[in-house]
Design a protein around this motif. Structure first.
Motif, short mmCIF file in Angstrom:
data_model
loop_
_atom_site.label_atom_id
_atom_site.label_comp_id
_atom_site.label_asym_id
_atom_site.label_seq_id
_atom_site.Cartn_x
_atom_site.Cartn_y
_atom_site.Cartn_z
N GLY A 1 0.85 -1.25 -0.07
CA GLY A 1 -0.22 0.03 0.02
C GLY A 1 1.03 1.39 0.02
N HIS A 2 0.17 2.24 -0.24
CA HIS A 2 1.14 3.61 -0.19
C HIS A 2 0.28 4.71 0.59
N VAL A 3 1.06 5.40 1.50
CA VAL A 3 0.53 6.26 2.35
C VAL A 3 0.97 7.87 2.14
N VAL A 4 0.18 8.71 1.59
CA VAL A 4 0.65 10.20 1.58
C VAL A 4 0.08 11.30 2.74
N ILE A 5 0.97 12.06 3.40
CA ILE A 5 0.72 12.80 4.40
C ILE A 5 0.84 14.30 4.07
N LEU A 6 -0.09 15.23 4.15
CA LEU A 6 0.23 16.77 4.08
C LEU A 6 -0.26 17.52 5.53
N ASP A 7 0.56 18.37 5.53
CA ASP A 7 -0.10 19.38 6.84
C ASP A 7 -1.11 20.17 6.01
N GLN A 8 -1.85 20.88 7.12
CA GLN A 8 -3.17 21.47 6.73
C GLN A 8 -3.02 22.63 5.58
N LYS A 9 -1.85 23.21 5.63
CA LYS A 9 -1.52 24.17 4.64
C LYS A 9 -1.13 23.59 3.35
N GLY A 10 -0.78 22.34 2.91
CA GLY A 10 -0.48 21.65 1.82
C GLY A 10 0.93 21.99 1.50
N LYS A 11 2.08 22.05 2.49
CA LYS A 11 3.30 22.67 2.40
C LYS A 11 4.29 21.12 2.52
N ASN A 12 3.99 20.70 3.63
CA ASN A 12 4.97 19.42 3.90
C ASN A 12 4.41 17.95 3.30
N TYR A 13 5.00 17.53 2.51
CA TYR A 13 4.57 16.24 1.63
C TYR A 13 5.40 15.16 2.43
N ILE A 14 4.84 14.04 2.65
CA ILE A 14 5.37 12.91 3.25
C ILE A 14 4.79 11.55 2.34
N HIS A 15 5.51 10.85 1.60
CA HIS A 15 5.22 9.59 0.85
C HIS A 15 5.84 8.39 1.79
N VAL A 16 4.86 7.76 2.22
CA VAL A 16 5.43 6.73 3.14
C VAL A 16 5.24 5.01 2.58
N HIS A 17 6.12 4.37 2.74
CA HIS A 17 5.86 3.16 2.16
C HIS A 17 6.00 1.89 3.46
N PRO A 18 5.35 0.78 3.34
CA PRO A 18 5.04 -0.11 4.51
C PRO A 18 6.63 -0.43 5.08
N LEU A 19 6.71 -0.82 6.24
CA LEU A 19 7.91 -1.17 6.85
C LEU A 19 8.16 -2.60 6.34
N ALA A 20 7.25 -3.46 6.21
CA ALA A 20 7.66 -4.95 5.58
C ALA A 20 6.66 -5.38 4.57
N GLY A 21 7.04 -6.24 3.86
CA GLY A 21 6.40 -6.48 2.55
C GLY A 21 4.96 -7.08 2.85
N ASN A 22 4.71 -7.63 3.87
CA ASN A 22 3.27 -8.39 3.94
C ASN A 22 2.58 -7.76 5.36
N GLU A 23 2.87 -6.73 5.77
CA GLU A 23 2.12 -5.98 6.73
C GLU A 23 1.62 -4.44 6.71
N PRO A 24 0.49 -4.02 6.66
CA PRO A 24 0.06 -2.74 6.50
C PRO A 24 0.53 -1.79 7.54
N VAL A 25 1.72 -1.76 7.79
CA VAL A 25 2.30 -0.71 9.05
C VAL A 25 3.29 0.02 8.25
N PHE A 26 3.18 1.11 8.28
CA PHE A 26 3.95 2.37 7.85
C PHE A 26 4.71 3.26 9.05
N ALA A 27 5.61 3.73 8.86
CA ALA A 27 6.44 4.30 10.08
C ALA A 27 6.85 5.84 9.32
N THR A 28 6.64 6.88 10.14
CA THR A 28 6.73 8.13 9.79
C THR A 28 7.15 9.24 11.09
#
Length: 267
Positions: free
Chosen positions: A210-237
């Protein structure tokens, strides 16, 4: 003789004074930080006449610009000398990931433009009339690059940003329920974002679970996060500043990608 010397001195002062005024007004160095910057990083005196919307990130050696034309989004990549940049690393099966969000952070698109000539990418769009920010997510080979927002509009409608923090972090889309379980919502902490997929197993999407995208309320700070492991939907940021953030989680079920949005407050 004295009259001639006085005349010569006056003439010399006029010449020197004129040169000083000229140098002050039109000198080659400018330190006016409010002056707009053009595509190659040089100062420009022309304001409001750029055809492209440009990402002016001083830390990047690649400058992307975006233009909306005839139902297409056209992204151009140039280096600091104005040369096209096309030497990119394949990142999760694509050369470019284009994240487009409306300025109120309600609309979200994850697109993959195709290169049509060196440094130029295109993709058709069906964005409603409104105000948007684009994030060109690429990995140039041998050049520094940092993703930053590129504002653009389709039409003349402005969106107002009024995010409301979710009281429940459970979302439903495509007949699938996904619950976000964060290990913490504190600033400057390593945070694990665990997604409870209620017993469903997502299909691989762009080389990941899966993929996770994060933005702050002002839409300035962009974070694109990928899973920690291949078979678990766990993301670190990690969030470096407190505030309200929107998280979009993307999972693929039965051949279709669904987006699950969450609004959280980091304290």
């Amino acid at each position: 003789m004295k009259k001639w010397a006085v005349s010569a001195l006056v003439y010399l002062l006029i010449i020197v004074g004129g040169y000083y005024v000229y140098a002050s007004s039109y000198g080659t160095e400018s330190h006016d930080e409010n002056m707009p910057v053009n595509d190659n990083g040089a100062k420009s005196h022309e304001q409001g006449h750029e055809e492209n919307n440009v990402n002016h990130n001083g830390d990047s050696e690649v400058i992307p610009s975006l233009k909306v034309h005839n139902g297409e989004l056209i992204i151009t990549l140039n280096d600091l000398d104005g040369n096209p940049v096309s030497d990119l690393e394949v990142n999760h099966e694509k050369l470019m990931h284009l994240i487009v969000v409306s300025t109120d952070l309600k609309g979200y698109k994850h697109l993959h433009p195709q290169m049509v000539e060196p440094g130029v990418f295109k993709i058709s769009h069906s964005l409603p009339v409104g105000e948007y920010k684009a994030f060109v997510d690429i990995k140039p080979i041998g050049k520094e690059y940092e993703t930053a927002p590129i504002p653009f509009m389709t039409g003349e409608v402005h969106n107002e940003n009024s995010l409301i923090v979710d009281s429940e972090l459970t979302k439903e889309a495509g007949g699938h329920t996904v619950k976000l379980i964060p290990s913490s919502l504190k600033v400057n902490e390593e945070i694990q974002l665990t997604f409870d997929l209620t017993g469903n197993t997502p299909e691989p999407y762009l080389g990941a679970l899966g993929h996770v995208v994060i933005l702050d309320q002002k839409g300035k700070n962009y974070i694109h996060v990928h899973p920690l492991a291949g078979n678990e939907p766990v993301f670190a940021t990690k969030f470096s500043e407190p505030g309200i953030y929107k998280i979009w989680a993307e999972f693929k079920f039965n051949g279709e990608v669904f987006v699950y949005p969450y609004v959280v407050e980091i304290k």
